[in-house]
Design a protein around this motif. Structure first.
Motif, mmCIF file in Angstrom:
data_model
loop_
_atom_site.group_PDB
_atom_site.id
_atom_site.type_symbol
_atom_site.label_atom_id
_atom_site.label_comp_id
_atom_site.label_asym_id
_atom_site.label_seq_id
_atom_site.Cartn_x
_atom_site.Cartn_y
_atom_site.Cartn_z
ATOM 1 N N UNK A 176 -3.096 98.466 3.742
ATOM 2 C CA UNK A 176 -3.531 99.440 4.734
ATOM 3 C C UNK A 176 -5.042 99.414 4.829
ATOM 4 N N UNK A 177 -5.648 100.608 4.980
ATOM 5 C CA UNK A 177 -7.086 100.648 5.132
ATOM 6 C C UNK A 177 -7.530 100.370 6.556
ATOM 7 N N UNK A 178 -8.795 100.039 6.704
ATOM 8 C CA UNK A 178 -9.395 99.757 8.015
ATOM 9 C C UNK A 178 -9.747 98.284 8.083
ATOM 10 N N UNK A 179 -8.748 97.445 8.206
ATOM 11 C CA UNK A 179 -8.966 95.995 8.167
ATOM 12 C C UNK A 179 -9.392 95.456 9.527
ATOM 13 N N UNK A 180 -8.795 95.971 10.584
ATOM 14 C CA UNK A 180 -9.049 95.422 11.915
ATOM 15 C C UNK A 180 -10.140 96.236 12.616
ATOM 16 N N UNK A 238 -8.629 88.717 20.857
ATOM 17 C CA UNK A 238 -7.847 88.168 19.747
ATOM 18 C C UNK A 238 -6.929 89.224 19.133
ATOM 19 N N UNK A 239 -7.455 90.422 18.960
ATOM 20 C CA UNK A 239 -6.637 91.498 18.383
ATOM 21 C C UNK A 239 -5.406 91.755 19.240
ATOM 22 N N UNK A 240 -5.617 91.863 20.542
ATOM 23 C CA UNK A 240 -4.487 92.113 21.444
ATOM 24 C C UNK A 240 -3.496 90.958 21.411
ATOM 25 N N UNK A 241 -3.992 89.731 21.487
ATOM 26 C CA UNK A 241 -3.115 88.558 21.538
ATOM 27 C C UNK A 241 -2.273 88.416 20.276
ATOM 28 N N UNK A 242 -2.891 88.591 19.127
ATOM 29 C CA UNK A 242 -2.171 88.392 17.863
ATOM 30 C C UNK A 242 -1.259 89.566 17.552
ATOM 31 N N UNK A 257 -8.684 88.708 8.847
ATOM 32 C CA UNK A 257 -7.354 89.326 8.827
ATOM 33 C C UNK A 257 -6.513 88.899 10.032
ATOM 34 N N UNK A 258 -7.140 88.717 11.186
ATOM 35 C CA UNK A 258 -6.396 88.263 12.362
ATOM 36 C C UNK A 258 -5.898 86.829 12.189
ATOM 37 N N UNK A 259 -6.741 85.968 11.641
ATOM 38 C CA UNK A 259 -6.335 84.573 11.474
ATOM 39 C C UNK A 259 -5.245 84.424 10.422
ATOM 40 N N UNK A 260 -5.237 85.287 9.425
ATOM 41 C CA UNK A 260 -4.116 85.287 8.477
ATOM 42 C C UNK A 260 -2.807 85.612 9.194
ATOM 43 N N UNK A 261 -2.858 86.629 10.030
ATOM 44 C CA UNK A 261 -1.666 87.000 10.793
ATOM 45 C C UNK A 261 -1.211 85.846 11.686
ATOM 46 N N UNK A 262 -2.169 85.207 12.348
ATOM 47 C CA UNK A 262 -1.811 84.112 13.254
ATOM 48 C C UNK A 262 -1.242 82.918 12.504
ATOM 49 N N UNK A 263 -1.804 82.622 11.327
ATOM 50 C CA UNK A 263 -1.261 81.535 10.514
ATOM 51 C C UNK A 263 0.193 81.812 10.159
ATOM 52 N N UNK A 276 -6.080 98.147 24.423
ATOM 53 C CA UNK A 276 -6.209 96.692 24.341
ATOM 54 C C UNK A 276 -5.037 95.956 24.980
ATOM 55 N N UNK A 277 -3.941 96.681 25.250
ATOM 56 C CA UNK A 277 -2.789 96.058 25.893
ATOM 57 C C UNK A 277 -1.646 95.738 24.962
ATOM 58 N N UNK A 278 -1.633 96.318 23.758
ATOM 59 C CA UNK A 278 -0.509 96.131 22.841
ATOM 60 C C UNK A 278 0.634 97.035 23.305
ATOM 61 N N UNK A 279 1.857 96.520 23.406
ATOM 62 C CA UNK A 279 2.978 97.324 23.906
ATOM 63 C C UNK A 279 3.229 98.574 23.062
ATOM 64 N N UNK A 280 3.438 99.679 23.714
ATOM 65 C CA UNK A 280 3.675 100.943 23.011
ATOM 66 C C UNK A 280 4.915 100.875 22.138
ATOM 67 N N UNK A 281 5.903 100.084 22.540
ATOM 68 C CA UNK A 281 7.146 99.978 21.784
ATOM 69 C C UNK A 281 6.951 99.403 20.388
#
Length: 367
Positions: A78-82, A126-130, A94-100, A151-156
Motif C-alpha cells: 500500500x502506501x503512496x506509490x503512484x 502511463x498511469x491510466x494505460x497500465x 512501480x508502473x513498469x513493474x506492473x506492466x512487466x 485519468x480515465x480509469x474505469x469506475x468499475x
C-alpha cells in the motif's frame, strides 16, 4: 496455493511502510490460507526473517524478472506509490513493474493505495494505460478514486476502502512504558504526556521553531512532558534531536531504532499525539489516543476526514497561537474524539476485507 509478489517501499526501516507490509501479509495469510508470499525489498534478508516470507532485491533486474515470472499475481501496495511529487523515478518504477507482470501474463492488483499527485503528462498517460489493464484497484480514499477517474480509469475497476495499517494488532502498552523509561522519558504519574511525530521533509525552520514554542507552552501551561518520536528513523532522528537539543532538557527524544509494534505501544502511552507523519496519526487512532494532525500532504487530510477529525493547519501555517486554541479544544473533547474515532475505524476495518475478497475472486477465475 496462490503465489503473490508484493511490491512497495519495503526494507527501508520506515515504520509506516513496514506496518503496511505486516498487515498486508497477516491478512493475506488469514483470508487466503496456503498463500505463498514474496516481497521485493531493499533489505531482502531482513524482510524474509522478519515476516517469514521469500524476499528479493527490489532494484535487481534478474531478481525482479525471476520473482515476477514465478508469481501468479503482482500486488502493488500500500502506501503512496503512484505519485510524482518527489520525482518521476518512483512512479515509473512501480508502473513498469506492473506492466512487466501484465506482459508476462500475471494478474495485477492495486492494494489500498493512496494515488497522486500525478502531474507530469507522461506519467498521467502511463498511469491510466497500465492501471486500465489491472485486474483490480483498491484505493484508500475518495481523492485517489477521483484522480483515477479523471485519468480515465474505469469506475468499475476502482474500490475505496482505507489504509491497511488501521487493522494492525494492538500491542501491550507495558512495552511502550518500558521503552520510554529505558530512553530517559518515563511517564510521570498525574502528568500529561504529548507525543510529537514530526518529519524531516517539508517542515522548514519556521515550523520547527513553532513546535519548540508549543512544547515550552505545554510544559508551562499544563506541566506536560513532550516526547519526540522519529517514525522514519533514518530521516527523522536528526530533526527530533535538533528540536530536543534546542529545548535543553524540556523535551524527551527517542533515539533507538524501533520496530512498528514498539512504536505503536509507545504511541499508546501518550495522552495526545501531534503528528505530521500520516502513520503516526493512524497509530494514535488505533490506540485510542486523541490526535492533532498537521498536514503536509492531502493524504493526511483524507485520513483525518475518514475518522471525522478536522485538519486545523498545515506545516506552512502552524503557529503557537493556533495550536493553543486547537489543543485546548481537543483536550475538552478528548472522550468524544476517542468515541468517534473508534466508530469510524470499525467501519473502515470492515471495508478492508474487500481487498482479499477481490484477490480471491480474481485468482479463482483464472484457475
Amino acid at each position: 496455493m496462490y503465489n503473490i509478489l508484493i511490491s512497495g517501499y519495503y526494507g527501508f526501516n520506515n515504520i509506516g511502510d513496514e506496518s503496511i507490509l505486516r498487515t498486508v501479509i497477516d491478512n493475506l495469510r488469514e483470508k487466503l490460507p496456503g498463500v505463498d508470499i514474496t516481497v521485493l525489498s531493499q533489505s531482502p534478508a531482513q524482510t524474509a526473517e522478519k515476516y517469514g516470507v521469500r524476499a528479493a532485491r527490489r532494484m535487481n533486474l534478474r531478481d525482479i524478472f525471476r520473482s515476477v515470472r514465478h508469481c501468479d499475481m503482482l500486488l502493488s501496495g500500500g502506501g503512496s506509490l503512484l505519485q510524482d511529487a518527489t520525482s518521476s523515478r518512483s512512479i515509473l518504477y512501480y508502473l513498469l513493474l506492473l506492466r512487466l507482470a501484465q506482459l508476462l501474463g500475471k494478474r495485477t492488483f492495486i492494494y489500498s493505495q493512496g494515488i497522486g499527485p500525478v502531474s507530469a503528462p507522461r506519467n498521467r498517460r502511463l498511469t491510466a494505460s497500465i492501471l486500465r489493464r489491472t485486474d483490480g484497484i483498491v484505493v484508500r480514499d475518495e481523492k485517489s478514486r477521483d484522480l483515477l477517474l479523471e485519468l480515465g480509469v474505469p469506475e468499475s475497476l476502482i474500490h475505496v476502502t482505507a489504509d491497511p495499517v488501521i487493522r494492525v494488532r494492538r500491542p501491550d502498552p507495558a512495552l511502550g512504558l518500558k521503552i520510554l523509561a529505558e530512553e530517559g522519558c518515563p511517564r510521570r504519574p498525574d502528568h500529561l504526556t504529548v507525543g510529537w511525530a514530526v518529519k524531516s521533509r517539508k517542515p522548514g525552520k519556521v515550523f520547527l521553531q513553532e513546535v519548540e514554542r508549543c512544547i515550552l507552552w505545554l510544559r508551562e501551561e499544563y506541566g506536560a512532558d513532550s516526547v519526540l518520536i522519529p517514525f522514519f528513523h533514518d530521516e527523522d532522528l536528526g530533526i527530533c534531536e535538533t528540536v530536543a537539543g534546542h529545548l535543553d532538557g524540556q523535551a524527551g527524544c527517542l533515539r533507538k531504532k524501533r520496530l512498528s509494534e514498539e512504536t505503536l505501544s509507545i504511541i499508546g502511552c501518550m495522552d495526545m499525539l501531534v503528528g505530521v507523519r500520516l502513520h503516526s496519526l493512524i497509530y494514535a487512532a488505533v490506540m485510542g489516543v486523541p490526535m492533532i494532525g498537521v498536514s503536509y500532504d492531502p493524504k493526511v487530510d483524507s485520513f483525518l476526514a475518514s475518522i471525522r477529525q478536522p485538519t486545523h493547519f498545515t506545516v506552512e501555517d502552524f503557529t503557537l497561537e493556533k495550536f493553543q486554541t486547537v489543543f485546548r479544544e481537543t483536550m475538552d473533547r478528548r472522550e468524544a474524539v476517542r468515541e468517534t474515532t473508534a466508530q469510524c475505524l470499525e467501519r473502515l476495518i470492515a471495508k478492508l476485507d474487500q481487498n482479499e475478497e477481490l484477490i480471491r475472486g480474481i485468482m479463482e477465475r483464472t484457475k
